[in-house]
Design a protein around this motif. Structure first.
Motif, PDB file in Angstrom:
ATOM      1  N   ARG A  39       6.156   9.406  12.086  1.00  0.00           N
ATOM      2  CA  ARG A  39       5.674  10.773  12.167  1.00  0.00           C
ATOM      3  C   ARG A  39       6.438  11.619  11.162  1.00  0.00           C
ATOM      4  O   ARG A  39       7.658  11.718  11.219  1.00  0.00           O
ATOM      5  N   THR A  40       5.726  12.221  10.256  1.00  0.00           N
ATOM      6  CA  THR A  40       6.341  13.039   9.232  1.00  0.00           C
ATOM      7  C   THR A  40       6.861  14.325   9.863  1.00  0.00           C
ATOM      8  O   THR A  40       6.163  14.979  10.621  1.00  0.00           O
ATOM      9  N   PRO A  91      17.035   8.926  -3.556  1.00  0.00           N
ATOM     10  CA  PRO A  91      15.582   8.735  -3.555  1.00  0.00           C
ATOM     11  C   PRO A  91      15.071   7.980  -2.316  1.00  0.00           C
ATOM     12  O   PRO A  91      14.000   8.308  -1.798  1.00  0.00           O
ATOM     13  N   ASP A  92      15.837   7.000  -1.822  1.00  0.00           N
ATOM     14  CA  ASP A  92      15.416   6.258  -0.621  1.00  0.00           C
ATOM     15  C   ASP A  92      15.326   7.171   0.593  1.00  0.00           C
ATOM     16  O   ASP A  92      14.448   7.005   1.433  1.00  0.00           O
ATOM     17  N   ILE A  93      16.248   8.119   0.689  1.00  0.00           N
ATOM     18  CA  ILE A  93      16.243   9.041   1.829  1.00  0.00           C
ATOM     19  C   ILE A  93      15.063   9.998   1.709  1.00  0.00           C
ATOM     20  O   ILE A  93      14.362  10.264   2.691  1.00  0.00           O
ATOM     21  N   ILE A  94      14.816  10.494   0.514  1.00  0.00           N
ATOM     22  CA  ILE A  94      13.671  11.384   0.301  1.00  0.00           C
ATOM     23  C   ILE A  94      12.371  10.649   0.632  1.00  0.00           C
ATOM     24  O   ILE A  94      11.502  11.179   1.318  1.00  0.00           O
ATOM     25  N   GLU A  95      12.259   9.417   0.180  1.00  0.00           N
ATOM     26  CA  GLU A  95      11.067   8.618   0.458  1.00  0.00           C
ATOM     27  C   GLU A  95      10.888   8.389   1.963  1.00  0.00           C
ATOM     28  O   GLU A  95       9.783   8.490   2.495  1.00  0.00           O
ATOM     29  N   ALA A  96      11.991   8.089   2.652  1.00  0.00           N
ATOM     30  CA  ALA A  96      11.922   7.885   4.106  1.00  0.00           C
ATOM     31  C   ALA A  96      11.431   9.157   4.799  1.00  0.00           C
ATOM     32  O   ALA A  96      10.598   9.093   5.712  1.00  0.00           O
ATOM     33  N   LEU A  98       9.550  11.581   3.470  1.00  0.00           N
ATOM     34  CA  LEU A  98       8.141  11.795   3.131  1.00  0.00           C
ATOM     35  C   LEU A  98       7.216  10.820   3.855  1.00  0.00           C
ATOM     36  O   LEU A  98       6.078  11.160   4.177  1.00  0.00           O
ATOM     37  N   ASP A  99       7.723   9.618   4.137  1.00  0.00           N
ATOM     38  CA  ASP A  99       6.928   8.608   4.845  1.00  0.00           C
ATOM     39  C   ASP A  99       7.044   8.720   6.362  1.00  0.00           C
ATOM     40  O   ASP A  99       6.416   7.947   7.091  1.00  0.00           O
TER      41      ASP A  99
END
Length: 131
Positions: A39-40, A91-96, A98-99
């Motif tokens: 859930r975003t 970037p991995d945290i930002i991607e997590a 956003l996903d």
């Protein structure tokens, strides 16, 4: 139910969960091991979007200082500074985020607190597992 068995009037279903506040809203959290779709957190996503937008506005020279931009946006410079730090997230945290895979412990309040700049330490600090 078996064929020909009467349909009961009442069926009771027990689902273990807890209610937690997240981003100013209440959210149902399932126990460990329960499957649910990610859930975003719209509050976190909005903060990220603002941070990168403000960074772009400052870097382009559209606004010379955070104070000037804060006045234009109607936001206190101290808050703006904390939100701008989100551009330093790995970037991995930002991607997590956003996903919607960042986990319930990663809230806007948590990311606005001071965090390590080293990306590997950020993952540990925010309890984000490497993929």
């Amino acid at each position: 139910m078996t064929h020909g068995a009467p349909i009961p009037d009442t069926v009771t279903l027990h689902v273990p969960f807890r209610i937690a506040k997240r981003g100013g809203k209440k959210e149902m959290q399932m126990p460990e091991g329960a499957t649910h779709s990610p859930r975003t957190d719209n509050t976190l996503v909005k903060a990220l979007a603002r941070a990168f937008r403000w960074k772009r506005m400052l870097e382009s020279g559209e606004y010379a200082t955070i104070a000037e931009l804060g006045e234009r946006e109607g936001i206190a410079p101290s808050y703006m500074t904390r939100v701008l730090r989100l551009t330093l997230l790995a970037p991995d945290i930002i991607e997590a985020i956003l996903d919607g895979k960042q986990g319930p412990e990663l809230t806007l309040r948590k990311v606005l607190e001071p965090f390590p700049l080293e990306r590997s330490r950020q993952e540990a600090h925010f309890s984000i597992a490497r993929r």
